[in-house]
Design an enzyme around this catalytic site. Structure first.
Site, PDB file in Angstrom:
ATOM      1  N   LYS A 247      -7.540  39.642 -39.733  1.00 38.96           N
ATOM      2  CA  LYS A 247      -6.068  38.840 -39.724  1.00 38.96           C
ATOM      3  C   LYS A 247      -6.183  37.725 -39.153  1.00 38.96           C
ATOM      4  O   LYS A 247      -7.125  37.493 -38.358  1.00 38.96           O
ATOM      5  CB  LYS A 247      -5.107  39.987 -38.718  1.00 38.96           C
ATOM      6  CG  LYS A 247      -3.695  39.428 -38.575  1.00 38.96           C
ATOM      7  CD  LYS A 247      -2.888  40.601 -38.022  1.00 38.96           C
ATOM      8  CE  LYS A 247      -1.494  40.055 -37.776  1.00 38.96           C
ATOM      9  NZ  LYS A 247      -0.593  41.235 -36.777  1.00 38.96           N
TER      10      LYS A 247
ATOM     11  N   SER B 171       3.679  42.575 -39.254  1.00 35.24           N
ATOM     12  CA  SER B 171       3.217  41.220 -39.307  1.00 35.24           C
ATOM     13  C   SER B 171       1.821  41.370 -39.986  1.00 35.24           C
ATOM     14  O   SER B 171       1.519  40.253 -40.651  1.00 35.24           O
ATOM     15  CB  SER B 171       3.055  40.412 -38.137  1.00 35.24           C
ATOM     16  OG  SER B 171       2.162  41.163 -37.099  1.00 35.24           O
TER      17      SER B 171
ATOM     18  N   SER C 103       3.236  46.483 -36.049  1.00 39.24           N
ATOM     19  CA  SER C 103       2.633  45.550 -37.058  1.00 39.24           C
ATOM     20  C   SER C 103       1.435  45.948 -38.035  1.00 39.24           C
ATOM     21  O   SER C 103       1.044  45.212 -38.738  1.00 39.24           O
ATOM     22  CB  SER C 103       2.287  44.426 -36.332  1.00 39.24           C
ATOM     23  OG  SER C 103       3.295  43.436 -36.194  1.00 39.24           O
TER      24      SER C 103
END
Lengths: 95, 476, 485
Positions: free
Chosen positions: C76, C151, C175
């Site tokens: 990420k 997210s 997330s």
């Protein structure tokens, strides 16, 4: 709590955020909605409850006083927007 | 109207750790700009603080030394504000639960009066970097070497009633942190700095007046001056029918005046909250016992010991223990000479006088304790007189020879050979019959004339005591 | 090749069926062929990946291979990667090339994993749909008109679309778990403190936790083995030994006590999702687990509480983005104040600004007690609810998200409706508990995630419970049909 335009402008100043005048009404609306959501907290009685700042009941670990870092100025300043003579430059600071 | 002055001080003492409070970067002073600012100090995205054990130990040491509560549990908080020398946009400090609370310290005033000053709290925090205002095409340069240096902020109660008391308090704290070896106390380098909260109120009024905060005063002399001009300003304002505003003011040493820096309404809303990157600092009894065991002899204890052990007056002992360096110097001299009173007199008189005149600290003294001790030994064993010693001291101050070397090279040894002195006296008596007659007719004062003659002939080297005795005998 | 799990890739690498370079190249080719039409990646690092793959193959040839040597993964874009752009999904960091590696990245390098690139995400991890990214939305591989969740939407979509065999994610209020649910993969948020936060760009420090996003629970166990562990650079990192999370995967779950909080099955829950979750729970029952109805009464204030705690921390955490030392700086500021306001105003998107403003507000003079302090007290109550529940049950189950993937734009105008997407995941972050989302079925062709919450440091149990389900079901094996590939 319903916020007013002036409230949003004050917080935006506190947080050093430029916000377009045109966008202010939607911030006023959104932030007021969020505060309304947040205020549902008030429904619960928290008298006498100890605040919880951390998820785990742990204590601070202490680091031995040892110099472990060496000079990486040039490397770190490669990503800096503006430097001179090893200094980071910013608009004039007036005291 | 009689005005009463109310002063509280916030002292920032940089703790003498090797590395920073939350990172492994060096705290050494004077490095090239930004060469001691690591990823954590720069507040790069993703970095995290880890607390320096030594900074905690030093704060605990200070707390124990002032008889304060050292918190079994203290909390770090974030103080949020934007400033270019504050890399994260917040300063990690302590707010609600500081590491040290409720201590006190005794200060000595003129005429031997003492006064207790309360210490509200002392908390750990990180220092900010420095803004350099030399002209970079109209921009300001930021050096973050100092960012993250551990500070102990020591906050007093508003217990001081004059600039003199404030200075005495500041000196006492300065001395204490030096004794504890937790701060180098170097005010030029900013290791020890002070903000003063000053207000006035009519004599007898309980309620405090509105205060002004004087920022960043970095010498004892300026603290006194800054407070005094601020007091005058406040009296002028009120007596002219005005009101003192709550604000932050800056002392300008060149103009000897204070001026507004920030009004209260412009004051920051710091939005303190517990720093989620740091956990509560928990200290147990065992830890505090261990720290307590490392406490050195403190100024007041040392003063009492000096009085007892060396038979010094309270005044002498307090002067000699006012700084750790002076006390150490004195003890070193006494160790060599075993002459406490004589050593005390020389240090407090000629040595401190010369140092003051030249604006030097005792640690910068051109005459080391060993050399001064060497000289005092020669006074004690009568090799030289006190008067000759002054010349020897001057020579030591100018150069780096030992007292013995100076005495030998300049031939300053006292004449203690009675035969030689007697010979001189005989000559003088023979050459001054008139004065002899006067003396014998009862004019005692003339005795001084004979002493003077002997000293003149011996170039000051004749042992004064011997001269006295022999003269009295010969003139009988 | 791209349908292989981490376990299968590791096996193939070990047996010499293929090399790390081949696997890595295969994934790089897929990413290139797809032209990343899903927008999963912000940065792809082909040269570095091949270099790392070759080094891994060399290590293997030298007999120095570990369990996952040479397996490619994606990070990420919230994790700092040395000499690689680390944007956190923000214009603020569009020009930020990190000068250091996050501890998670260091751990992965030490285990000789290969980095394919950095995945897209909501800006500074603030969002539940990936629509707040400066780099544009990520598309859900199951239906490109729908959001992947957020997210960690880029990581979830990449794993689901077989554009990475596994990825790292972070979870502040859901997330990892919510996008895992919406994309039909497995995502684990460990106990707070289990995985180092050093080098993971902070959103809300007391809630953030990194974890693995994989196709199976077994893969998650392998990746968690690599990611977790004590880190002296993180004061909140927990100094306790990390078990081998694969060791207990095969344990029987007979007699497992599953708590079903009635608050997780209330009005807000979509009917289709509810019935998928019911089926999954019945399946557990059939495997010998015991169901216990429980109550988490304070959980209904979790979203309110979270939207004080998280913005408060974020408003302070994001103050360092000021254009002085790195990141976006505005053009020709007229003075220092203008410099700050415009650099930050231009660098941050609207959702980030909203949260900074809310955070600054709830901490400001006069409001602290009513908002911030109150939220900290509620946090205690929410956490105590779980403590109470875990006296009686081993794990807690329920839906990960109240709905399946929603359409783009549907919730963007109304932040509060977006915030409610995380109603079931937020409470575990407030309490610091571990939680996992595993694929449990579909509604109208869109995946549904089952959330399993465990007691502190019971990741091994969560993985065991998940793995046992995955042995008997194949929801986690389903792949989206993608004509582009």
């Amino acid at each position: 709590m319903t916020l007013k335009k002036q409230d949003v402008e004050n917080i935006a100043h506190l947080a050093r955020l430029a916000i377009n005048q045109a966008d202010i009404p939607s911030y006023v609306q959104n932030l007021s909605d969020i505060l309304a959501l947040v205020e549902q907290m008030g429904a619960i009685d928290t008298e006498g409850v100890t605040p919880m700042a951390h998820p785990l009941d742990a204590v601070q670990r202490l680091r031995p006083d040892i110099v472990s870092e060496s000079n990486q100025r040039d490397y770190f300043q490669q990503i800096a927007p503006q430097t001179e003579a090893g200094l980071y430059l910013v608009p004039k600071v007036i005291e | 109207m009689k005005w009463e002055v109310v002063i509280g001080l916030e002292i920032h003492a940089q703790l003498a750790t090797k590395s920073k409070i939350f990172s492994g970067a060096s705290t050494a002073y004077g490095a090239e700009a930004n060469t001691q600012a690591c990823a954590v100090d720069l507040g790069l995205p993703g970095v995290l603080p880890v607390l320096n054990a030594e900074a905690v130990r030093m704060a605990a040491k200070f707390g124990l030394a002032i008889g304060a509560n050292v918190a079994r549990r203290s909390i770090f908080a974030r103080k949020n504000y934007f400033y270019p020398d504050l890399p994260k946009g917040y300063q990690i400090s302590q707010y609600e639960l500081p590491i040290v609370e409720k201590g006190q310290i005794e200060i000595g005033l003129e005429d031997g009066v003492t006064k207790l000053i309360g210490i509200t709290r002392a908390h750990l925090e990180e220092d900010a970097g420095k803004s350099l205002h030399e002209d970079f095409h109209g921009l300001t340069g930021i050096d973050l070497n100092r960012a993250g240096t551990p500070l102990l902020e020591i906050v007093s109660e508003p217990d001081m009633r004059s600039a003199q008391e404030a200075v005495a308090y500041m000196k006492k704290i300065h001395s204490l942190v030096r004794y504890l070896d937790i701060c180098d106390g170097n005010m030029q380098e900013g290791s020890f700095r002070c903000d003063a909260n000053v207000s006035i109120r009519p004599q007898g009024q309980q309620r405090l007046g509105t205060r002004a905060e004087l920022k960043n005063i970095n010498s004892f002399r300026f603290v006194e001056r800054a407070i005094n001009v601020e007091i005058e300003r406040q009296i002028d304002v009120i007596e002219a029918g005005g009101e003192v505003r709550q604000e932050t003011r800056l002392y300008d040493a060149n103009k000897n005046e204070t001026r507004t820096m920030r009004a209260k309404e412009e004051a920051n809303d710091y939005r303190y909250f517990p720093d989620p990157d740091l956990l509560p600092v928990v200290l147990d009894e065992k830890y505090l016992d261990e720290v307590r065991a490392t406490l050195p002899e403190l100024p007041d204890q040392k003063q009492h010991r000096f009085e007892d052990e060396f038979n010094l007056s309270a005044y002498d002992a307090s002067v000699l223990t006012a700084s750790l360096e002076t006390a150490d110097y004195f003890e070193q001299v006494v160790k060599l000479t075993n002459e406490p009173k004589l050593s005390a007199n020389w240090i407090m008189g000629d040595l401190l006088g010369a140092l003051n005149k030249n604006d030097l600290g005792i640690e910068q003294s051109p005459v080391s304790a060993d050399r001064l001790g060497g000289m005092i030994k020669r006074i004690a064993d009568k090799t030289i007189s006190g008067k000759i010693a002054k010349a020897v001291f001057d020579a030591m101050w100018q150069g780096d020879a030992t007292a013995d070397a100076i005495i030998a090279s300049k031939g300053l040894q006292q004449i203690t050979d009675s035969g030689a002195i007697e010979k001189m006296i005989d000559d003088i008596i023979a050459n001054n019959p008139q004065q002899v007659a006067q003396y014998k007719s009862g004019k005692d004062k003339v005795f001084g004339f004979f002493v003077g003659q002997v000293m003149k002939q011996s170039k000051g080297k004749a042992n004064p005591q011997q001269v006295n005795e022999l003269l009295k005998h010969k003139l009988k | 090749m791209h349908n292989k799990t981490l376990v299968e890739l590791a096996k193939g690498l070990e047996s010499g069926e293929f090399s790390s370079e081949e696997v890595t190249q295969h994934y790089l080719d897929r990413i290139e062929r797809s032209a990343d039409s899903l927008n999963c990646y912000i940065t792809v690092t082909p040269e570095l990946a091949i270099q790392q793959a070759q080094a891994a193959d060399q290590r293997r040839a030298n007999g120095e291979a570990g369990r996952l040597t040479g397996v490619p993964i994606a990070h990420k874009d919230i994790f700092c990667t040395k000499n690689i752009k680390t944007s956190c999904g923000s214009k603020m960091l569009d020009n930020f090339v990190s000068p250091y590696d996050a501890s998670v990245v260091v751990n992965c390098k030490q285990s000789q994993l290969v980095t394919l690139g950095k995945t897209n995400m909501d800006e500074f991890a603030m969002g539940s749909s990936n629509e707040t990214s400066y780099y544009g939305s990520v598309k859900n591989p199951w239906n490109v008109e729908r959001v992947p969740g957020g997210s960690s939407g880029g990581s979830a979509a990449a794993v689901a679309a077989r554009l990475a065999p596994a990825a790292t994610g972070t979870d502040t209020g859901g997330s990892i778990r919510q996008p895992a649910a919406l994309c039909g993969i497995t995502g684990l948020k460990p106990t707070y403190g289990r995985v180092s936060r050093y080098g993971m760009i902070a959103f809300a420090s007391s809630l953030d936790q990194a974890g693995p996003m994989t196709r199976t629970a077994e893969d998650a166990a392998l990746l968690l083995n690599v990611m977790s562990g004590f880190d002296e650079k993180d004061s909140t990192s927990v100094d306790s030994p990390v078990p081998d999370y694969t060791a207990s995967l095969h344990h029987s779950i007979k007699g497992l006590k599953i708590g079903l909080p009635k608050e997780y099955f209330d009005g807000g829950l979509n009917q289709g999702v509810a019935s998928v979750i019911d089926d999954a729970i019945k399946h557990y029952q059939s495997m010998g687990a015991e169901l216990v109805e429980i109550s988490l009464p304070n959980t209904k204030t979790a979203v309110s509480t979270y939207y004080v705690v998280a913005p408060a921390e974020c408003s302070s955490n994001l103050s360092r983005f000021d254009g002085v030392r790195f990141g976006h700086r505005c053009e020709s500021p007229k003075d220092l104040e203008d410099f700050y306001k415009r650099s930050r105003g231009e660098g941050f998107g609207p959702e980030v600004k909203r949260r900074i403003l809310i955070g600054a507000y709830v901490l400001s003079a006069g409001y602290y007690d009513a908002y911030y302090l109150k939220s900290q007290k509620l946090r205690r109550l929410i956490s105590d609810d779980f403590k109470q529940a875990f006296q009686d049950v081993d794990v807690i189950m329920g839906p990960t998200s109240p709905t399946t993937a929603f359409k783009f734009g549907e919730r963007m105008e109304d932040p509060v409706s977006m915030y409610l997407s995380d109603a079931y995941t937020i409470a575990t972050n407030l309490a610091g508990l571990p939680g996992i989302s595993i694929p449990a079925g579909f509604v109208d062709g869109l995946p549904v995630g089952l959330q399993i919450i465990g007691n502190y440091f019971k990741e091994a149990q969560l993985l065991n419970v998940s793995h046992q389900y995955q042995r008997e079901t194949d929801w986690h094996r389903k792949a989206p049909v993608m004509d582009i590939l």
